[in-house]
Design an enzyme around this catalytic site. Structure first.
Site, PDB file in Angstrom:
ATOM      1  N   SER A 133       0.806  -1.222   0.000  1.00 20.11           N
ATOM      2  CA  SER A 133       0.000   0.000   0.000  1.00 20.11           C
ATOM      3  C   SER A 133       0.836   1.268   0.000  1.00 20.11           C
ATOM      4  O   SER A 133       0.405   2.299  -0.512  1.00 20.11           O
ATOM      5  CB  SER A 133      -0.927   0.004   1.214  1.00 20.11           C
ATOM      6  OG  SER A 133      -0.177  -0.129   2.400  1.00 20.11           O
ATOM      7  N   GLN A 136       6.500   0.040  -3.546  1.00 20.27           N
ATOM      8  CA  GLN A 136       6.759  -1.204  -4.266  1.00 20.27           C
ATOM      9  C   GLN A 136       8.248  -1.295  -4.546  1.00 20.27           C
ATOM     10  O   GLN A 136       8.972  -0.296  -4.456  1.00 20.27           O
ATOM     11  CB  GLN A 136       5.940  -1.288  -5.549  1.00 20.27           C
ATOM     12  CG  GLN A 136       6.283  -0.296  -6.638  1.00 20.27           C
ATOM     13  CD  GLN A 136       5.302  -0.391  -7.807  1.00 20.27           C
ATOM     14  OE1 GLN A 136       4.096  -0.558  -7.631  1.00 20.27           O
ATOM     15  NE2 GLN A 136       5.822  -0.273  -9.025  1.00 20.27           N
ATOM     16  N   LYS A 156      13.432   0.463  -3.637  1.00 18.27           N
ATOM     17  CA  LYS A 156      12.092   0.631  -3.065  1.00 18.27           C
ATOM     18  C   LYS A 156      11.640   2.063  -3.294  1.00 18.27           C
ATOM     19  O   LYS A 156      12.365   3.007  -2.967  1.00 18.27           O
ATOM     20  CB  LYS A 156      12.117   0.315  -1.567  1.00 18.27           C
ATOM     21  CG  LYS A 156      10.758   0.367  -0.884  1.00 18.27           C
ATOM     22  CD  LYS A 156      10.875  -0.136   0.559  1.00 18.27           C
ATOM     23  CE  LYS A 156       9.533  -0.190   1.247  1.00 18.27           C
ATOM     24  NZ  LYS A 156       9.652  -0.742   2.628  1.00 18.27           N
ATOM     25  N   ASP A 291       7.947  -5.155  13.024  1.00 15.49           N
ATOM     26  CA  ASP A 291       7.068  -5.596  11.935  1.00 15.49           C
ATOM     27  C   ASP A 291       7.539  -6.958  11.424  1.00 15.49           C
ATOM     28  O   ASP A 291       7.677  -7.178  10.222  1.00 15.49           O
ATOM     29  CB  ASP A 291       7.077  -4.558  10.811  1.00 15.49           C
ATOM     30  CG  ASP A 291       5.869  -4.689   9.886  1.00 15.49           C
ATOM     31  OD1 ASP A 291       4.874  -5.326  10.285  1.00 15.49           O
ATOM     32  OD2 ASP A 291       5.916  -4.160   8.766  1.00 15.49           O
TER      33      ASP A 291
END
Length: 549
Positions: A133, A136, A156, A291
């Site tokens: 989201s 990418q 990225k 994360d």
């Protein structure tokens, strides 16, 4: 609010209504106007009446797009706020969206770097390797003009216009969050505005890829030459706010159990190392990757008998201070000792629950929630769920939200889940116990006291020269207090019928002098004088008693 935002707000409300999310609005007089407005402005019914509420909420958030998907993912970790069934549904939300055009990605990267990609890279693949989201990623390799010629890299890049989209949706989230406490009594307990504020900070941090770069470099340095964890190298000269370039890694996804076993991986050691990596980050480094879901963790295929994790995507991290670590270590140890009073005291001593908390009631609340956990063997107890139970009880006693501990609890659940997926017999307590004991031994006792004294030595040395003057001032003040005490004692001889009052006056003057010294003088001056004062106080009281006899 402009027309565009109004249209978006209408779309959000319309989507929630189609999934019947409005059922949480209670049928009470206070909400009558809202319910009438809902029927007048939105001619839409719940189109999924047979689905559970959690499923409908998940589908609604998925339809609303990336910002709402990530909100749902964050809410899934707040199991202290939501029922397990709802949290489980939100955890199923997938942050996977269609990639934007590769030519646009190339242009955005070139704008950030200031020249054509061919100046530094060969074989840039315009087809995204992965897309989420926020950003990418694309692959390429350094060309012959670079010191690392031929080295494969990952580029990225943030999605175009994502910052504007996020800020617009966050503004609407705040508006909706401010309505919830007015509509539902339970909504006040959830503190929705506070939740959105926490989410906003996390999300805005992800919009600056330089922060991810800094986090990755720090984590890489912490585990330099480690057999447990490898973090890909960041190429700082190519990193900007919306673009970062890093080393490409090859590994087996940690969730791919069959491939790990086929590679001959020592699954028991792999599971234990996951727990060791986590507790090393927490208690040694005070800095942890927050994360660590399966998509961000790989296993180095080389040396499967000595497995090494590979961690990527350091956009979300947590930091802990000494107070946080002490709370964690002592709470876990007290919990496993079933010392619920100590658990309760830890929350109050940390300042996270009010000082006037009823400790007896707090202790009993912990006992009621935690004692059933011991129906399981110690090896099967989840640290993450222990923390969750502690937070759930503490919130009922007005514990302030501790975002760093919420992040830690979420990460701990990830690690435990992965560990037991890799090796179902994983004994978390035996794996974590050495870290807790070593840290507590390091922080309390003679060693800790000696370390603190050494750390404070320069401060003591700096103030030592002030000692004579400070002592002189203190003695002068003491003379004044003694003189005043003598005056009062002389006066009290004439008031023999008022013994209670006289003793209180003597005590009050002495205590006033004591407090003055503690506030105005260094500790190493005021403490010896405090001893002197108490001797004077005893003398005065004795003198007073003799006067009345």
């Amino acid at each position: 609010m402009n027309i565009k935002n109004l249209r978006r707000l209408y779309n959000i409300i319309h989507t929630f209504l189609r999934y019947g999310i409005d059922e949480v609005i209670p049928d009470i007089p206070l909400t009558r106007g809202i319910r009438c407005g809902r029927k007048s402005l939105f001619w839409v019914k719940n189109q999924y009446p047979n689905e559970p509420f959690g499923v409908r909420l998940r589908l609604a958030l998925q339809e609303l797009g990336p910002v709402w998907i990530k909100l749902g993912q964050m809410l899934s970790t707040r199991r202290d706020l939501f029922e397990p069934e709802l949290a489980d549904q939100l955890a199923l939300l997938q942050d996977s969206v269609e990639a934007f055009d590769g030519k646009l990605a190339r242009r955005l990267i070139e704008e950030a770097l200031g020249d054509k990609l061919e100046k530094w890279f060969d074989d840039f693949d315009e087809t995204a390797l992965a897309s989420a989201s926020i950003a990418q990623v694309h692959i390429a390799k350094f060309n012959q003009n670079q010191p690392l010629a031929g080295k494969e890299v990952v580029l990225k890049v943030l999605r175009p216009e994502i910052e504007r989209v996020i800020k617009d949706d966050l503004a609407l989230m705040y508006r909706l969050a401010s309505w919830i406490p007015r509509l539902n009594k339970e909504g006040r307990r959830l503190r929705p505005v506070e939740v959105v504020r926490e989410y906003e900070k996390t999300l805005l941090d992800e919009l600056d890829l330089r922060k991810e770069m800094v986090n990755a470099i720090r984590l890489r340095n912490n585990f330099e030459n480690s057999e447990m964890l490898y973090v890909p190298e960041m190429y700082q000269e190519f990193c900007h706010k919306n673009v970062i370039v890093m080393e490409r890694i090859y590994g087996i996804p940690v969730a791919n159990i069959d491939e790990l076993k086929a590679n001959g991986t020592d699954m028991k050691l792999l599971a234990e190392r996951g727990v060791q990596v986590f507790f090393t980050q927490v208690f040694r480094d005070s800095f942890f990757h927050a994360d660590m879901h399966p998509g961000n963790i790989f296993v180095n295929p080389n040396h499967p008998e000595n497995p090494q994790y590979i961690g990527i995507d350091c956009g979300i991290v947590g930091t802990l201070n000494q107070n946080d670590k002490r709370y964690l270590a002592e709470s876990f140890v007290a919990f496993f000792n079933r010392d619920y009073r100590r658990v309760a005291l830890m929350h109050v001593e940390s300042g996270w629950t009010p000082a006037d908390t009823d400790i007896d009631a707090f202790e009993e609340a912990f006992r009621e929630v935690c004692e059933p956990i011991f129906a399981k063997p110690l090896s099967e107890i989840s640290f993450g769920h222990v923390l969750l139970n502690l937070f759930t009880v503490a919130r009922k006693f007005n514990m302030e939200v501790q975002p760093q501990l919420v992040l830690l609890q979420k990460t701990l659940l990830y690690i435990e889940g992965l560990g037991r997926q890799v090796y179902p017999q994983l004994d978390l307590w035996q794996t974590a116990k050495p870290f807790l004991q070593d840290w507590l031994n390091e922080q309390v006792g003679f060693k800790a006291m000696w370390r603190d004294l050494k750390q404070r030595a320069p401060q003591f040395r700096e103030h030592f020269a002030e000692f004579p003057e400070a002592m002189f001032q203190a003695l002068q003040q003491q003379k004044q207090i003694n003189f005043r005490l003598n005056e009062i004692n002389q006066s009290l001889k004439a008031q023999r019928n008022n013994t209670g009052f006289s003793r209180l006056m003597i005590l009050g003057i002495a205590i006033a002098g004591t407090f003055w010294k503690f506030e105005m003088l260094p500790l190493w001056v005021s403490v010896p004088l405090l001893v002197i004062e108490f001797r004077i106080l005893i003398w005065c009281m004795s003198f007073s008693n003799n006067s009345y006899s």
